[in-house]
Design a protein around this motif. Structure first.
Motif, PDB file in Angstrom:
ATOM      1  N   TYR A  38       1.340   2.472  -9.898  1.00  0.00           N
ATOM      2  CA  TYR A  38       1.808   3.771  -9.418  1.00  0.00           C
ATOM      3  C   TYR A  38       3.311   3.744  -9.130  1.00  0.00           C
ATOM      4  CZ  TYR A  38       2.270   7.901  -6.437  1.00  0.00           C
ATOM      5  OH  TYR A  38       2.672   9.097  -5.886  1.00  0.00           O
ATOM      6  N   LEU A  39       3.764   2.626  -8.566  1.00  0.00           N
ATOM      7  CA  LEU A  39       5.171   2.503  -8.172  1.00  0.00           C
ATOM      8  C   LEU A  39       6.077   2.005  -9.301  1.00  0.00           C
ATOM      9  CD1 LEU A  39       4.589   1.073  -4.595  1.00  0.00           C
ATOM     10  CD2 LEU A  39       5.569   3.313  -5.156  1.00  0.00           C
ATOM     11  N   MET A  40       5.543   1.813 -10.496  1.00  0.00           N
ATOM     12  CA  MET A  40       6.347   1.322 -11.617  1.00  0.00           C
ATOM     13  C   MET A  40       7.397   2.334 -12.076  1.00  0.00           C
ATOM     14  SD  MET A  40       5.800  -1.795 -12.638  1.00  0.00           S
ATOM     15  CE  MET A  40       6.488  -1.759 -14.266  1.00  0.00           C
ATOM     16  N   ASP A  41       7.152   3.606 -11.871  1.00  0.00           N
ATOM     17  CA  ASP A  41       8.097   4.615 -12.358  1.00  0.00           C
ATOM     18  C   ASP A  41       8.507   5.613 -11.279  1.00  0.00           C
ATOM     19  OD1 ASP A  41       5.722   5.967 -12.106  1.00  0.00           O
ATOM     20  OD2 ASP A  41       5.736   6.827 -14.120  1.00  0.00           O
ATOM     21  N   LYS A  42       8.343   5.214 -10.028  1.00  0.00           N
ATOM     22  CA  LYS A  42       8.732   6.116  -8.936  1.00  0.00           C
ATOM     23  C   LYS A  42       8.987   5.337  -7.663  1.00  0.00           C
ATOM     24  CE  LYS A  42       4.793   8.370  -9.309  1.00  0.00           C
ATOM     25  NZ  LYS A  42       4.101   7.617 -10.333  1.00  0.00           N
ATOM     26  N   ILE A  43       9.605   6.035  -6.714  1.00  0.00           N
ATOM     27  CA  ILE A  43       9.734   5.485  -5.365  1.00  0.00           C
ATOM     28  C   ILE A  43       8.937   6.402  -4.444  1.00  0.00           C
ATOM     29  CG2 ILE A  43      11.972   4.415  -5.811  1.00  0.00           C
ATOM     30  CD1 ILE A  43      13.245   6.643  -4.122  1.00  0.00           C
ATOM     31  N   ALA A  44       8.336   5.817  -3.435  1.00  0.00           N
ATOM     32  CA  ALA A  44       7.512   6.578  -2.500  1.00  0.00           C
ATOM     33  C   ALA A  44       7.348   5.759  -1.228  1.00  0.00           C
ATOM     34  CB  ALA A  44       6.150   6.864  -3.111  1.00  0.00           C
ATOM     35  N   THR A  45       7.004   6.435  -0.146  1.00  0.00           N
ATOM     36  CA  THR A  45       6.680   5.722   1.087  1.00  0.00           C
ATOM     37  C   THR A  45       5.223   5.276   1.010  1.00  0.00           C
ATOM     38  OG1 THR A  45       5.892   7.691   2.253  1.00  0.00           O
ATOM     39  CG2 THR A  45       8.267   7.181   2.419  1.00  0.00           C
ATOM     40  N   ALA A  46       4.836   4.372   1.888  1.00  0.00           N
ATOM     41  CA  ALA A  46       3.447   3.917   1.921  1.00  0.00           C
ATOM     42  C   ALA A  46       2.505   5.090   2.188  1.00  0.00           C
ATOM     43  CB  ALA A  46       3.272   2.826   2.975  1.00  0.00           C
ATOM     44  N   SER A  47       2.912   6.008   3.031  1.00  0.00           N
ATOM     45  CA  SER A  47       2.082   7.193   3.314  1.00  0.00           C
ATOM     46  C   SER A  47       1.923   8.063   2.083  1.00  0.00           C
ATOM     47  CB  SER A  47       2.690   8.021   4.450  1.00  0.00           C
ATOM     48  OG  SER A  47       2.662   7.312   5.654  1.00  0.00           O
ATOM     49  N   MET A  48       2.980   8.201   1.313  1.00  0.00           N
ATOM     50  CA  MET A  48       2.919   8.996   0.090  1.00  0.00           C
ATOM     51  C   MET A  48       2.000   8.333  -0.938  1.00  0.00           C
ATOM     52  SD  MET A  48       6.966  10.033   0.007  1.00  0.00           S
ATOM     53  CE  MET A  48       6.989  10.573  -1.688  1.00  0.00           C
ATOM     54  N   VAL A  49       2.074   7.011  -1.040  1.00  0.00           N
ATOM     55  CA  VAL A  49       1.209   6.276  -1.962  1.00  0.00           C
ATOM     56  C   VAL A  49      -0.248   6.441  -1.531  1.00  0.00           C
ATOM     57  CG1 VAL A  49       0.613   3.993  -2.883  1.00  0.00           C
ATOM     58  CG2 VAL A  49       3.017   4.606  -2.544  1.00  0.00           C
ATOM     59  N   ALA A  50      -0.508   6.271  -0.238  1.00  0.00           N
ATOM     60  CA  ALA A  50      -1.870   6.408   0.281  1.00  0.00           C
ATOM     61  C   ALA A  50      -2.420   7.799  -0.010  1.00  0.00           C
ATOM     62  CB  ALA A  50      -1.896   6.126   1.784  1.00  0.00           C
ATOM     63  N   THR A  84       4.768  12.406   6.318  1.00  0.00           N
ATOM     64  CA  THR A  84       4.797  12.311   7.789  1.00  0.00           C
ATOM     65  C   THR A  84       6.008  12.997   8.413  1.00  0.00           C
ATOM     66  OG1 THR A  84       6.032  10.234   7.794  1.00  0.00           O
ATOM     67  CG2 THR A  84       3.605  10.087   7.683  1.00  0.00           C
ATOM     68  N   ARG A  85       7.032  13.258   7.602  1.00  0.00           N
ATOM     69  CA  ARG A  85       8.300  13.821   8.074  1.00  0.00           C
ATOM     70  C   ARG A  85       9.047  12.872   9.026  1.00  0.00           C
ATOM     71  NH1 ARG A  85       8.330  16.928   4.120  1.00  0.00           N
ATOM     72  NH2 ARG A  85       7.177  18.851   4.178  1.00  0.00           N
ATOM     73  N   ARG A  86       8.657  11.625   9.007  1.00  0.00           N
ATOM     74  CA  ARG A  86       9.326  10.608   9.828  1.00  0.00           C
ATOM     75  C   ARG A  86      10.191   9.728   8.940  1.00  0.00           C
ATOM     76  NH1 ARG A  86       7.063   9.130  14.984  1.00  0.00           N
ATOM     77  NH2 ARG A  86       5.668  10.790  15.617  1.00  0.00           N
ATOM     78  N   LEU A  87      11.136   9.055   9.555  1.00  0.00           N
ATOM     79  CA  LEU A  87      11.989   8.130   8.830  1.00  0.00           C
ATOM     80  C   LEU A  87      11.133   6.959   8.344  1.00  0.00           C
ATOM     81  CD1 LEU A  87      14.964   7.763   8.053  1.00  0.00           C
ATOM     82  CD2 LEU A  87      15.238   6.403  10.128  1.00  0.00           C
ATOM     83  N   ALA A  88      11.216   6.653   7.059  1.00  0.00           N
ATOM     84  CA  ALA A  88      10.399   5.582   6.481  1.00  0.00           C
ATOM     85  C   ALA A  88      11.119   4.978   5.287  1.00  0.00           C
ATOM     86  CB  ALA A  88       9.044   6.138   6.056  1.00  0.00           C
ATOM     87  N   TRP A  89      10.669   3.798   4.895  1.00  0.00           N
ATOM     88  CA  TRP A  89      11.229   3.129   3.728  1.00  0.00           C
ATOM     89  C   TRP A  89      10.518   3.585   2.474  1.00  0.00           C
ATOM     90  CZ3 TRP A  89      15.581   0.625   3.065  1.00  0.00           C
ATOM     91  CH2 TRP A  89      16.233   0.123   4.180  1.00  0.00           C
ATOM     92  N   TYR A  90      11.277   3.914   1.451  1.00  0.00           N
ATOM     93  CA  TYR A  90      10.751   4.212   0.131  1.00  0.00           C
ATOM     94  C   TYR A  90      10.696   2.900  -0.638  1.00  0.00           C
ATOM     95  CZ  TYR A  90      10.836   9.269   0.634  1.00  0.00           C
ATOM     96  OH  TYR A  90      10.568  10.554   1.023  1.00  0.00           O
ATOM     97  N   ILE A  91       9.609   2.676  -1.338  1.00  0.00           N
ATOM     98  CA  ILE A  91       9.367   1.417  -2.025  1.00  0.00           C
ATOM     99  C   ILE A  91       9.148   1.655  -3.515  1.00  0.00           C
ATOM    100  CG2 ILE A  91       8.444   0.216  -0.008  1.00  0.00           C
ATOM    101  CD1 ILE A  91       5.610   0.922  -0.960  1.00  0.00           C
ATOM    102  N   THR A  92       9.319   0.597  -4.301  1.00  0.00           N
ATOM    103  CA  THR A  92       9.071   0.673  -5.742  1.00  0.00           C
ATOM    104  C   THR A  92       8.750  -0.709  -6.288  1.00  0.00           C
ATOM    105  OG1 THR A  92       9.905   1.512  -7.857  1.00  0.00           O
ATOM    106  CG2 THR A  92      11.478   0.335  -6.462  1.00  0.00           C
ATOM    107  N   THR A  93       8.118  -0.711  -7.460  1.00  0.00           N
ATOM    108  CA  THR A  93       7.919  -1.959  -8.203  1.00  0.00           C
ATOM    109  C   THR A  93       8.751  -1.940  -9.487  1.00  0.00           C
ATOM    110  OG1 THR A  93       5.942  -1.043  -9.275  1.00  0.00           O
ATOM    111  CG2 THR A  93       5.593  -2.376  -7.300  1.00  0.00           C
ATOM    112  N   ASP A  94       9.556  -0.898  -9.664  1.00  0.00           N
ATOM    113  CA  ASP A  94      10.446  -0.776 -10.826  1.00  0.00           C
ATOM    114  C   ASP A  94      11.680  -1.635 -10.574  1.00  0.00           C
ATOM    115  OD1 ASP A  94      12.228  -0.102 -12.822  1.00  0.00           O
ATOM    116  OD2 ASP A  94      11.955   2.066 -12.596  1.00  0.00           O
TER     117      ASP A  94
END
Length: 110
Positions: A38-50, A84-94
């Motif tokens: 899922y994270l190969m072509d995008k960035i998202a927070t853990a909440s967004m991935v979930a 969540t509208r909270r400050l969070a880290w965006y992650i990726t596997t790209d």
């Protein structure tokens, strides 16, 4: 000595790979692969991935840690999460989106 019921519970726990049977292990491996892909072509927070994948947040957190330790996932930016509208880290596997670390000169005055 342990009561018979306690011994049975402990034996079942150990025989099933510390409480996780083979089917469950396969399930978790499949989830981790799904997160990675899922994270190969995008960035998202853990909440967004979930939210997108329907995988529990606590599982995403575990997979994030495991993939980070393997060098397969990086945090790329800190911003407001769209869920969540909270400050969070965006992650990726790209790997093309992985942050680069600027090398500091060994002798800055040279």
């Amino acid at each position: 000595t342990y009561p018979k019921k306690q011994m049975t519970i402990q034996n079942d726990y150990l025989q099933n790979g510390l409480g996780v049977n083979h089917a469950s292990k396969s399930y978790f491996i499949a989830q981790k692969k799904q997160v990675f892909e899922y994270l190969m072509d995008k960035i998202a927070t853990a909440s967004m991935v979930a939210s997108s994948l329907g995988i529990p947040q606590k599982n995403i957190t575990r997979y994030k840690r495991e993939l980070e330790e393997s060098g397969l996932l990086k945090e790329v930016k800190e911003d407001q999460c769209k869920i969540t509208r909270r400050l969070a880290w965006y992650i990726t596997t790209d790997k093309n989106l992985f942050p680069t670390i600027a090398q500091l000169p060994l002798f800055p005055n040279d």
